[in-house]
Design a protein around this motif. Structure first.
Motif, PDB file in Angstrom:
ATOM      1  N   ASN A 257      44.210  11.241  38.819  1.00  0.00           N
ATOM      2  CA  ASN A 257      43.117  11.237  39.798  1.00  0.00           C
ATOM      3  C   ASN A 257      42.312   9.945  39.709  1.00  0.00           C
ATOM      4  OD1 ASN A 257      41.449  12.199  41.829  1.00  0.00           O
ATOM      5  ND2 ASN A 257      40.021  13.155  40.373  1.00  0.00           N
ATOM      6  N   LYS A 258      42.997   8.844  39.961  1.00  0.00           N
ATOM      7  CA  LYS A 258      42.318   7.560  39.832  1.00  0.00           C
ATOM      8  C   LYS A 258      42.950   6.593  40.816  1.00  0.00           C
ATOM      9  CE  LYS A 258      41.144   4.209  36.217  1.00  0.00           C
ATOM     10  NZ  LYS A 258      41.820   3.023  36.742  1.00  0.00           N
ATOM     11  N   SER A 259      42.141   6.093  41.732  1.00  0.00           N
ATOM     12  CA  SER A 259      42.659   5.173  42.740  1.00  0.00           C
ATOM     13  C   SER A 259      43.104   3.875  42.063  1.00  0.00           C
ATOM     14  CB  SER A 259      41.576   4.872  43.769  1.00  0.00           C
ATOM     15  OG  SER A 259      41.983   3.813  44.592  1.00  0.00           O
ATOM     16  N   PRO A 260      44.239   3.318  42.498  1.00  0.00           N
ATOM     17  CA  PRO A 260      44.690   2.032  41.957  1.00  0.00           C
ATOM     18  C   PRO A 260      43.903   0.861  42.549  1.00  0.00           C
ATOM     19  CG  PRO A 260      46.217   2.808  43.619  1.00  0.00           C
ATOM     20  CD  PRO A 260      45.168   3.886  43.474  1.00  0.00           C
ATOM     21  N   HIS A 261      43.030   1.138  43.501  1.00  0.00           N
ATOM     22  CA  HIS A 261      42.175   0.089  44.056  1.00  0.00           C
ATOM     23  C   HIS A 261      41.332  -0.499  42.916  1.00  0.00           C
ATOM     24  CE1 HIS A 261      38.829  -1.721  46.304  1.00  0.00           C
ATOM     25  NE2 HIS A 261      39.641  -1.743  47.350  1.00  0.00           N
TER      26      HIS A 261
ATOM     27  N   LEU B 208      38.225   6.655  49.425  1.00  0.00           N
ATOM     28  CA  LEU B 208      37.209   5.609  49.426  1.00  0.00           C
ATOM     29  C   LEU B 208      37.667   4.350  50.143  1.00  0.00           C
ATOM     30  CD1 LEU B 208      35.950   6.141  45.805  1.00  0.00           C
ATOM     31  CD2 LEU B 208      34.541   6.325  47.828  1.00  0.00           C
ATOM     32  N   TYR B 209      38.937   3.999  50.029  1.00  0.00           N
ATOM     33  CA  TYR B 209      39.364   2.715  50.589  1.00  0.00           C
ATOM     34  C   TYR B 209      40.537   2.849  51.554  1.00  0.00           C
ATOM     35  CZ  TYR B 209      36.346   1.533  46.768  1.00  0.00           C
ATOM     36  OH  TYR B 209      35.264   1.474  45.941  1.00  0.00           O
ATOM     37  N   ASP B 210      40.959   4.096  51.824  1.00  0.00           N
ATOM     38  CA  ASP B 210      41.992   4.351  52.821  1.00  0.00           C
ATOM     39  C   ASP B 210      43.344   3.738  52.470  1.00  0.00           C
ATOM     40  OD1 ASP B 210      42.515   5.827  55.140  1.00  0.00           O
ATOM     41  OD2 ASP B 210      42.468   4.039  56.387  1.00  0.00           O
ATOM     42  N   TRP B 211      43.611   3.539  51.200  1.00  0.00           N
ATOM     43  CA  TRP B 211      44.949   3.073  50.821  1.00  0.00           C
ATOM     44  C   TRP B 211      45.937   4.226  50.993  1.00  0.00           C
ATOM     45  CZ3 TRP B 211      45.287  -0.540  45.940  1.00  0.00           C
ATOM     46  CH2 TRP B 211      44.587  -1.729  46.233  1.00  0.00           C
ATOM     47  N   LYS B 212      47.140   3.902  51.478  1.00  0.00           N
ATOM     48  CA  LYS B 212      48.161   4.919  51.692  1.00  0.00           C
ATOM     49  C   LYS B 212      49.075   4.968  50.458  1.00  0.00           C
ATOM     50  CE  LYS B 212      51.662   6.278  55.081  1.00  0.00           C
ATOM     51  NZ  LYS B 212      52.368   5.887  56.303  1.00  0.00           N
ATOM     52  N   ILE B 213      49.220   6.149  49.909  1.00  0.00           N
ATOM     53  CA  ILE B 213      49.958   6.280  48.649  1.00  0.00           C
ATOM     54  C   ILE B 213      51.030   7.360  48.810  1.00  0.00           C
ATOM     55  CG2 ILE B 213      49.748   6.931  46.204  1.00  0.00           C
ATOM     56  CD1 ILE B 213      46.724   5.959  46.536  1.00  0.00           C
ATOM     57  N   ASP B 214      52.237   7.061  48.343  1.00  0.00           N
ATOM     58  CA  ASP B 214      53.350   8.002  48.415  1.00  0.00           C
ATOM     59  C   ASP B 214      53.230   9.014  47.274  1.00  0.00           C
ATOM     60  OD1 ASP B 214      55.759   9.331  48.422  1.00  0.00           O
ATOM     61  OD2 ASP B 214      56.926   7.533  48.918  1.00  0.00           O
ATOM     62  N   LEU B 215      53.126  10.300  47.628  1.00  0.00           N
ATOM     63  CA  LEU B 215      52.953  11.321  46.593  1.00  0.00           C
ATOM     64  C   LEU B 215      54.196  11.446  45.713  1.00  0.00           C
ATOM     65  CD1 LEU B 215      51.237  14.164  48.648  1.00  0.00           C
ATOM     66  CD2 LEU B 215      50.222  12.867  46.782  1.00  0.00           C
ATOM     67  N   THR B 216      55.367  11.166  46.274  1.00  0.00           N
ATOM     68  CA  THR B 216      56.588  11.381  45.501  1.00  0.00           C
ATOM     69  C   THR B 216      56.743  10.344  44.391  1.00  0.00           C
ATOM     70  OG1 THR B 216      57.874  10.053  47.033  1.00  0.00           O
ATOM     71  CG2 THR B 216      57.804  12.411  47.456  1.00  0.00           C
ATOM     72  N   SER B 217      56.288   9.099  44.654  1.00  0.00           N
ATOM     73  CA  SER B 217      56.512   8.032  43.677  1.00  0.00           C
ATOM     74  C   SER B 217      55.217   7.483  43.094  1.00  0.00           C
ATOM     75  CB  SER B 217      57.259   6.881  44.358  1.00  0.00           C
ATOM     76  OG  SER B 217      56.449   6.360  45.392  1.00  0.00           O
ATOM     77  N   GLY B 218      54.087   7.764  43.761  1.00  0.00           N
ATOM     78  CA  GLY B 218      52.828   7.167  43.330  1.00  0.00           C
ATOM     79  C   GLY B 218      52.652   5.741  43.808  1.00  0.00           C
ATOM     80  N   ALA B 219      53.618   5.247  44.634  1.00  0.00           N
ATOM     81  CA  ALA B 219      53.562   3.841  45.057  1.00  0.00           C
ATOM     82  C   ALA B 219      52.578   3.664  46.214  1.00  0.00           C
ATOM     83  CB  ALA B 219      54.950   3.373  45.488  1.00  0.00           C
ATOM     84  N   VAL B 220      51.741   2.614  46.110  1.00  0.00           N
ATOM     85  CA  VAL B 220      50.833   2.262  47.187  1.00  0.00           C
ATOM     86  C   VAL B 220      51.647   1.590  48.293  1.00  0.00           C
ATOM     87  CG1 VAL B 220      48.857   0.820  47.803  1.00  0.00           C
ATOM     88  CG2 VAL B 220      48.910   1.993  45.588  1.00  0.00           C
ATOM     89  N   GLN B 221      51.358   1.936  49.539  1.00  0.00           N
ATOM     90  CA  GLN B 221      52.122   1.405  50.666  1.00  0.00           C
ATOM     91  C   GLN B 221      51.508   0.110  51.203  1.00  0.00           C
ATOM     92  OE1 GLN B 221      55.009   3.493  51.676  1.00  0.00           O
ATOM     93  NE2 GLN B 221      54.362   3.985  49.593  1.00  0.00           N
ATOM     94  N   ALA B 222      52.353  -0.741  51.798  1.00  0.00           N
ATOM     95  CA  ALA B 222      51.919  -2.031  52.340  1.00  0.00           C
ATOM     96  C   ALA B 222      50.852  -1.813  53.408  1.00  0.00           C
ATOM     97  CB  ALA B 222      53.121  -2.753  52.938  1.00  0.00           C
ATOM     98  N   PRO B 223      49.927  -2.764  53.612  1.00  0.00           N
ATOM     99  CA  PRO B 223      49.929  -4.090  52.984  1.00  0.00           C
ATOM    100  C   PRO B 223      49.306  -4.096  51.594  1.00  0.00           C
ATOM    101  CG  PRO B 223      48.088  -3.925  54.491  1.00  0.00           C
ATOM    102  CD  PRO B 223      48.829  -2.618  54.585  1.00  0.00           C
ATOM    103  N   ASP B 224      48.822  -2.966  51.103  1.00  0.00           N
ATOM    104  CA  ASP B 224      48.236  -2.971  49.759  1.00  0.00           C
ATOM    105  C   ASP B 224      49.338  -2.747  48.726  1.00  0.00           C
ATOM    106  OD1 ASP B 224      45.489  -3.062  50.825  1.00  0.00           O
ATOM    107  OD2 ASP B 224      46.057  -1.130  51.646  1.00  0.00           O
TER     108      ASP B 224
ATOM    109  N   GLY C 281      50.188  -1.424  44.520  1.00  0.00           N
ATOM    110  CA  GLY C 281      49.670  -0.772  43.326  1.00  0.00           C
ATOM    111  C   GLY C 281      50.502   0.453  43.029  1.00  0.00           C
ATOM    112  N   GLN C 282      50.150   1.125  41.948  1.00  0.00           N
ATOM    113  CA  GLN C 282      50.944   2.255  41.499  1.00  0.00           C
ATOM    114  C   GLN C 282      50.025   3.285  40.856  1.00  0.00           C
ATOM    115  OE1 GLN C 282      54.360   2.734  41.698  1.00  0.00           O
ATOM    116  NE2 GLN C 282      53.933   4.747  40.829  1.00  0.00           N
ATOM    117  N   VAL C 283      50.235   4.528  41.209  1.00  0.00           N
ATOM    118  CA  VAL C 283      49.483   5.614  40.586  1.00  0.00           C
ATOM    119  C   VAL C 283      50.464   6.368  39.693  1.00  0.00           C
ATOM    120  CG1 VAL C 283      48.042   7.635  41.010  1.00  0.00           C
ATOM    121  CG2 VAL C 283      48.171   5.825  42.723  1.00  0.00           C
ATOM    122  N   ALA C 284      49.973   6.801  38.525  1.00  0.00           N
ATOM    123  CA  ALA C 284      50.835   7.583  37.635  1.00  0.00           C
ATOM    124  C   ALA C 284      51.096   8.950  38.261  1.00  0.00           C
ATOM    125  CB  ALA C 284      50.155   7.750  36.282  1.00  0.00           C
TER     126      ALA C 284
END
Lengths: 108, 813
Positions: A46-50, A70-86, A88-91
């Protein structure tokens, strides 16, 4: 090195509203649980990679993506990967749903 | 395959010029091992935004352009707080102030500039600072805590931004300027005096035509003495008289320097393999002090260094924009008219706008804009391209034509060079944009933004990006350009609403499914929008989707950056009671609220409530939600009015409270603010509210479409009414008309401009049947609302799921 995973029961799937995140604390880890419309359950740290951080559990959920609250970053729930153009990676944590009961795995 | 030989690139200077060049190099080549030296302890930040940090609208973190991980991710070695003292061109190595020696194959010098400190007695006293970096900014912030009187020497761009920042910090600020006009190097006399008048309105004082001869005081500065012997008190002096290129290193190393480090059209210095870029550089006799030229230089340099073909750098047309909120000034090219110029000008002292365009032999060579700068990027381009003035351009720029411009704009994009920078904040060229449109089939500005970052920072280049899109897509543009409400659909707001009504769709999922959304469950833009439209269309039957609300509206509280929340209870009309104040105080103490703040809307915000405590705070306050988080009626600001004020002609407090109670809780396209004034003195500031009401002896005047936020707009007078009943009825009709025709997130200021004031007036004032129907519909919608805090307290399951962290995990054996 071999890693074992311990699974923790966090309660019934009913306790999680569809497309509304829920925070669970397991062994001191703050984990956001998301139940998607297709019936899957995902667990992310539960921690934004922003760079400015902040929680993820209050995100808007769409299919298997979330939009961080908070910052509207799009994150894939299956992998934790932040989607372009941003970037980052969430555990992520493994999840098993057994007899309506959600179990989340932590590496021992 | 042959691996190219890796070269060692040393970049001296960790600022915008150096790092943007590195970013360009990374796009072109991966054959460099890059080491960056910077004297400041920070990663690369946006120096032009320092004035926002001072002003308080941004933090230091906000203006960081490349954070620490960027350097790591790109395998760049970064030495902060390290100054390079010498370049040894014979042995090809650099030496730093902490004794490190590092070899190089190529060097980029980007040491920027230093503030010019006047060489007068006392300029070394404590309390005298420049305005150049984060440390200066911090010194000024500190001083504002302890001292009151500040003087800024220099009425140029930087000086005025510093002065405004200090005024915002509560200091008494005087700008001392040598000339009779402020910003005389960018503005003509007319624009300069309008600007000075505006800044005086904002609280800055001016001492014009004054030369400072000495700074007086003991250790710390206490004042200025002018050449005429007069004295001005000052506890803080900011020197903003100019900058001087930072050429110490180049000079000590024996490089050719004049005012700056001398370079040729490929940014090469007199040393082999040593380049220079940015403010420390002198190109064709010119040292630039603004951001656009350094990006242009960086582009040429990056290509040259990577062995990519490039046109030489031939200098920049400098354009200026002042970064003070609420003051729009722009100038580019030649701005002082001479006998050789043809002058087009328009000055409007009532709207406080001024436009001037200078032509030489019918070629556009310069422009000054004040108040309305919408044409700034267009003009900048026209000047750069040395375009001839035509009827179309005239109509567009001077705003006199209604349909001119389109065709001409297209051709100006057509002649733009491929490597010209369109987005100055992110260094995106025309070619990059054209490529993503053609290669990836992008059709909207939003897609281009997502893919390249262009328009993402300040948004100033959006019109140009739109024009490029139009130019590349040609005939395809018309279809494609129709802005869908988000990236999931090409349908616009009106089409979506019409389809929902026509097909009787009742959930967001159904809408997205039937209308062929590209993402089945939408995105963070369209989900809340569709949820709003459905609720607006079916006020009685639609079941609101919590999962389609933004966090604040779902939680009924405002999330803060650390994940805590702000709770704001209602204080109708800005009027409270000792009992309520006591409750707020007690609950704040009990739940360890971090700050209790008086908001701009005349009420109290309890900031920093832990998520798990929110329902308990509501319960113990036992007050209605103030909707500070919602696209809904926020506050009704009132003045004291006829109950107590000797000038009051109407009971503004009572009317404000009545309106707030009547229209609260209703979903609207965007947040909505009211003001009610008891007399035309307008103390509650009706002119910046969505609906502003001003009482007079015989009734009320209604204003709509005002906004005091990011894009300020003075409200338009809508009508005058005689009775309270008529006032309430018309307010209801306006709100319902806005509900039914507004785009989600569109404020009334934008809505009034899009729909047109006269259209709204004719729908509500001229057509009485329509007015009545609007009122009937808003009454139906108002019957459905209920206090969300109370509702949540009564819904145990949702309350637990939303607010309580689960701590009962059990290890499965």
């Amino acid at each position: 090195m071999e890693m074992t995973t311990n699974y923790y029961s966090i309660g019934s799937i009913d306790e999680c509203l569809v497309q509304v995140g829920r925070v669970v604390i397991i062994e001191g880890h703050e984990i956001a649980i998301f139940r998607t419309t297709d019936g899957n359950v995902y667990a992310l740290e539960n921690k934004s990679p922003h760079p400015k951080g902040g929680p993820l559990a209050e995100a808007i959920v769409s299919e298997h993506y979330i939009y961080d609250p908070l910052y509207d970053w799009k994150i894939d729930l299956t992998s934790g990967a932040v989607q372009a153009p941003d970037t980052g990676q969430v555990a992520t944590y493994p999840v098993i749903v057994k007899n309506e009961e959600i179990q989340v795995g932590l590496y021992a | 395959m042959q691996t190219p030989k890796r070269e060692k690139l040393v970049v001296i200077g960790n600022g915008m010029a150096g790092i943007s060049t590195v970013e360009q190099i990374l796009k072109l080549s991966d054959s460099f091992d890059i080491t960056v030296f910077g004297s400041e302890p920070h990663p690369n930040y946006n120096r032009i935004m320092l004035s926002y940090v001072l002003e308080g609208s941004k933090t230091v973190d906000d203006i960081v352009l490349n954070d620490w991980s960027w350097y790591k991710d790109n395998r760049i070695t970064l030495h902060t707080t390290t100054t390079v003292k010498r370049i040894d061109a014979v042995n090809k190595q650099v030496t730093t102030d902490n004794g490190v020696t590092e070899g190089y194959d190529k060097i980029i010098i980007a040491t920027g500039s230093n503030p010019f400190i006047l060489p007068i007695p006392g300029s070394d006293k404590e309390g005298v600072v420049g305005f150049r970096d984060i440390s200066d900014c911090n010194q000024m912030l500190d001083a504002s805590q302890k001292y009151n009187k500040a003087v800024v020497i220099g009425g140029g761009l930087l000086g005025l931004e510093a002065a405004k920042g200090l005024v915002n910090l509560g200091m008494d600020v005087t700008v001392v300027h040598l000339m009779d006009d402020i910003m005389e190097r960018q503005l003509d006399h007319s624009a300069s005096s309008m600007l000075q008048a505006e800044l005086e309105r904002q609280g800055i004082k001016f001492a014009m035509g004054r030369q400072t001869s000495e700074l007086i005081g003991e250790n710390r500065v206490s004042g200025l003495r002018f050449s005429d012997g007069s004295v001005l008190d000052a506890e803080l002096v900011v020197m903003a008289v100019g900058i001087k290129p930072n050429i110490g290193l180049a000079k000590d190393s024996g490089m050719e320097v004049e005012r700056g480090i001398v370079v040729d059209d490929y940014m090469r210095t007199s040393f082999e393999d040593v380049y220079s870029v940015g403010e420390c550089t002198q190109h064709r006799g010119v040292c630039y002090g603004l951001v656009a030229p350094l990006f242009e230089q960086g582009h040429v340099l990056a290509k040259h260094i990577c062995g990519v073909d490039t046109l030489p750098y031939e200098g920049s047309i400098v354009a200026t924009k002042l970064k003070i909120s609420g003051v729009d000034v722009f100038s580019a090219g030649e701005f002082v008219e001479g006998p050789e110029h043809t002058v087009i000008s328009a000055k409007d002292e009532w709207k406080r706008t001024y436009k001037k365009v200078l032509l030489r032999d019918n070629v556009i060579v310069g422009a000054v804009l004040f108040g309305d700068v919408t044409e700034s990027s267009n003009l900048q381009k026209l000047i750069k391209q040395q375009s001839e003035m035509t009827d179309d351009i005239y109509n567009t720029v001077m705003g006199t034509g209604c349909c001119g411009g389109g065709a001409k704009k297209q051709s100006s994009v057509e002649t733009m060079a491929d490597d010209e920078i369109v987005c100055g904040c992110n260094g995106i060229t025309k070619k990059t944009i054209v490529d993503v449109i053609t290669d990836q089939g992008l059709t909207t500005v939003d897609e281009i933004k997502a893919c390249t970052g262009a328009t993402r920072s300040c948004g100033g280049c959006k019109p140009v990006v739109e024009q490029i899109l139009q130019y590349v897509l040609g005939d395809g543009f018309k279809v494609a350009s129709k802005q869908g409400i988000c990236g999931c659909t090409s349908l616009d707001r009106d089409e979506v609403v019409a389809e929902i009504t026509a097909k009787g769709m009742t959930t967001t999922r159904e809408v997205m499914n039937v209308l062929g959304w590209s993402n089945a469950e939408g995105c963070s833009k369209c989900r809340p929008a569709i949820n709003y439209y459905l609720g607006m269309i079916y006020p009685e039957s639609y079941e609101d989707e919590k999962e389609s609300r933004f966090v604040n509206e779902r939680m009924n509280a405002n999330i803060q950056k650390d994940g805590t929340y702000t709770v704001v209870p209602r204080m109708y009309g800005g009027i409270t009671t000792p009992e309520d104040l006591k409750k707020i105080a007690e609950v704040s103490l009990k739940y360890d609220v971090k700050v209790v703040k008086v908001t701009g809307g005349q009420r109290l915000a309890m900031i920093g409530v832990a998520k798990g405590d929110i329902p308990k705070v509501w319960e113990e306050l036992n007050m209605p939600s103030g909707y500070a988080y919602a696209k809904s009626l926020r506050t009704v600001k009132t003045c004291v009015g006829s109950q107590f004020c000797r000038f009051g002609t109407q009971d503004s407090m009572a009317m404000g409270e009545l309106l707030e109670r009547k229209f609260e809780r209703l979903d609207l396209p965007a947040k909505f603010k009211y003001a009610v004034n008891g007399c035309p003195r307008n103390c509650a500031e009706a002119c910046t509210k969505d609906i502003g009401i001003v009482g007079n002896d015989g009734g009320w005047e209604i204003f709509i479409g005002g906004n005091g936020g990011i894009k300020p707009r003075i409200a338009d007078s809508f009508c005058k009414v005689k009775t309270d009943e008529e006032l309430i009825e018309i307010c209801g009709a306006i709100m319902q008309y806005y509900r039914e025709t507004g785009k989600y997130l569109e404020r009334t200021s934008e809505w009034v401009e899009r729909i047109g004031l006269t259209q709204i007036q004719s729908a509500i004032l001229d057509n009485l049947d329509n007015r009545k129907e609007l009122v009937d519909r808003i009454e139906i919608a108002l019957q459905q609302v209920e206090d969300p805090w109370r509702k949540m307290l009564n819904d145990g399951k949702t309350r637990t799921a939303l607010y309580e962290d689960s701590k009962s995990a059990i290890l499965v054996e």
